[in-house]
Scaffold this motif. Structure first.
Motif, PDB file in Angstrom:
ATOM      1  N   ASP A 155       0.830  -1.200   0.000  1.00  0.00           N
ATOM      2  CA  ASP A 155       0.000   0.000   0.000  1.00  0.00           C
ATOM      3  C   ASP A 155       0.869   1.256   0.000  1.00  0.00           C
ATOM      4  O   ASP A 155       0.603   2.211  -0.739  1.00  0.00           O
ATOM      5  CB  ASP A 155      -0.915  -0.012   1.225  1.00  0.00           C
ATOM      6  N   TYR A 446     -14.778   4.162   4.184  1.00  0.00           N
ATOM      7  CA  TYR A 446     -13.540   3.391   4.327  1.00  0.00           C
ATOM      8  C   TYR A 446     -13.691   2.011   3.686  1.00  0.00           C
ATOM      9  O   TYR A 446     -12.803   1.543   2.970  1.00  0.00           O
ATOM     10  CB  TYR A 446     -13.188   3.214   5.808  1.00  0.00           C
ATOM     11  N   ASP A 447     -14.823   1.364   3.972  1.00  0.00           N
ATOM     12  CA  ASP A 447     -15.045   0.032   3.404  1.00  0.00           C
ATOM     13  C   ASP A 447     -15.127   0.076   1.881  1.00  0.00           C
ATOM     14  O   ASP A 447     -14.664  -0.842   1.199  1.00  0.00           O
ATOM     15  CB  ASP A 447     -16.338  -0.566   3.975  1.00  0.00           C
ATOM     16  N   ILE A 450     -11.646   0.179   0.612  1.00  0.00           N
ATOM     17  CA  ILE A 450     -11.013  -1.126   0.778  1.00  0.00           C
ATOM     18  C   ILE A 450     -11.517  -2.100  -0.285  1.00  0.00           C
ATOM     19  O   ILE A 450     -10.735  -2.829  -0.911  1.00  0.00           O
ATOM     20  CB  ILE A 450     -11.290  -1.680   2.193  1.00  0.00           C
ATOM     21  N   THR A 453      -9.937  -1.298  -3.569  1.00  0.00           N
ATOM     22  CA  THR A 453      -8.534  -1.704  -3.623  1.00  0.00           C
ATOM     23  C   THR A 453      -8.397  -3.200  -3.866  1.00  0.00           C
ATOM     24  O   THR A 453      -7.617  -3.646  -4.711  1.00  0.00           O
ATOM     25  CB  THR A 453      -7.826  -1.327  -2.309  1.00  0.00           C
TER      26      THR A 453
END
Length: 459
Positions: A155, A446-447, A450, A453
């Motif tokens: 990351d 945020y989720d 994620i 990503t």
């Protein structure tokens, strides 16, 4: 106001007009070279420059002085020219560096034929528990500290590379007065559900057998994974200049019946939902889509369709009034043809595609290596397009706006994004009752990042 400021304002207006269904004074001209192509131009070692981009600054500026484009022609890390750091740190099986220094995608399979139902039951859990560890050996949950440290290193590496790329591209944008780009937060990138399963979960050969043996399970899995692919790429700030892009891999290799009945429904629903929110879809129709032109008319209005191959006139006649069309110029000609032959081909294509608006000059594929083209021919063609692709009816409307069909957003698509691993706001609020309600969107955001990503690791 400086000449550069005037030029940049003109370019910004051209792009804004084009993507708002207004004929601009001239067609936007877009050239594209990845940072890796600069290694050849500069004589630097390709492997070294993939870890240290700043040695390419001088070459990037020289390219911009020679190669005309209304948008910065230098592309940063990512996309088809993936940088090795993240994939090597995570011990990727699906993206590896070849002897020539370029990242390659060998055919791999991270899912068994009898696992479609498991994928459909909880797609996010299946990707985390099964697919990611199989494709990325550095993310083995049996070694949690190695898992965590490898992920954090990758990351940080990605963030560093993106920052280094911006250090090159942003100054060039200002110095040469390039288009500032679409507004922040209006871009996304995802995959057709069938292609997502085919590309890295099952692999090309396996899914080509599965479509006969597990047809129903594939269709169910496509429907189940679609909301996750939709949500992960959903732009926060839709704008006509932005889009959600998709490279479309599998249809040229499929039977028409399989395409229509298994591939198309989940993709069509996904982009109808994007259109309902005013989000433009973008599809790179890889290979030859000539037999699918009638199916493409079912795509939502205003989509941008890029083609590798096909009859330009047939594509224009069938799709030109409803969609933005891009591509069709054979990149290989820039390497094999004379300067005049390259220019003549550009004129031939523009004479067909330019009238009425809605066309962006582009190649069947963007160069990955500088050796893919004769650079002098590339420059000559871009200058010709700049000077030739003018309109005599600037200001008039053209084409079909996004969501001309008046699709309604179906909120159940987001309700379907459920998993035992995704953030549970009611439980969190119960555990921490003093948390303000407005924090919910922050945590869910945020989720979403994620999810984006992790899914991007499998595209």
């Amino acid at each position: 106001m400086t000449d550069i400021s005037v030029l940049q304002n003109e370019r910004n207006t051209i792009f804004k007009d084009f993507y708002n269904n207004t004929i601009p004074k001239r067609m936007p001209v877009i050239a594209s070279l990845p940072l890796r192509a600069l290694s050849e131009y500069s004589g630097e070692n390709l492997v070294d420059t993939q870890f240290k981009f700043d040695v390419l600054k001088t070459s990037a500026e020289e390219i911009c002085q020679k190669l005309y484009s209304d948008k910065c022609p230098i592309k940063g890390p990512g996309g088809t020219t993936r940088s090795p750091s993240k994939y090597q740190l995570l011990k990727s099986q699906s993206f590896t560096m070849g002897n020539n220094g370029y990242m390659q995608h060998p055919e791999v399979s991270a899912m068994e034929a009898d696992e479609y139902k498991e994928l459909a039951t909880d797609p996010f859990a299946f990707l985390l528990e099964k697919v990611i560890p199989r494709q990325y050996k550095g993310l083995d949950a049996s070694s949690p500290w190695d898992f965590l440290l490898n992920y954090l290193r990758a990351d940080l590496s990605t963030a560093h590379e993106n920052a280094e790329g911006r250090k090159i591209i942003r100054p060039l944008t200002q110095k040469f007065g390039y288009y500032n780009g679409a507004p922040f937060g209006c871009m996304g990138f995802t995959s057709a559900p069938y292609d997502f399963i085919a590309d890295q979960l099952r692999g090309f050969s396996n899914i080509s057998m599965d479509i006969r043996r597990h047809r129903t399970e594939i269709a169910e899995a496509c429907d189940a994974i679609m909301p996750f692919l939709f949500y992960a790429a959903l732009p926060d700030n839709p704008d006509p200049q932005g889009c959600v892009g998709t490279p479309l891999h599998m249809p040229p290799f499929m039977r028409e019946k399989d395409f229509a009945e298994v591939w198309l429904p989940s993709y069509l629903k996904m982009f109808q939902q994007y259109a309902s929110l005013g989000i433009r879809g973008q599809a790179f129709c890889e290979g030859d889509w000539s037999r699918y032109l009638d199916y493409l008319t079912e795509f939502p209005a205003g989509m941008e369709l890029k083609f590798e191959y096909g009859d330009p006139k047939a594509i224009k006649d069938k799709l030109g009034d409803k969609y933005i069309i891009q591509g069709l110029y054979p990149l290989g000609l820039l390497k094999t043809g004379t300067r005049q032959e390259c220019i003549d081909k550009a004129k031939e294509l523009l004479d067909i595609m330019l009238p009425g608006g809605g066309y962006l000059f582009g190649f069947d594929k963007n160069p990955i290596s500088l050796s893919d083209v004769n650079f002098d021919n590339y420059c000559a063609v871009m200058e010709f397009v700049r000077d030739y692709a003018h309109y005599d009816n600037a200001g008039q409307s053209y084409g079909t706006p996004i969501n001309q069909e008046n699709y309604s957003f179906d909120s159940s698509i987001l309700d379907s994004v459920q998993s035992k691993y995704l953030f549970n706001w009611p439980q969190y609020k119960n555990d921490y009752p003093m948390t303000p309600d407005f924090a919910k969107d922050l945590y869910l955001g945020y989720d979403k990042k994620i999810l984006n990503t992790l899914i991007s690791m499998l595209m």
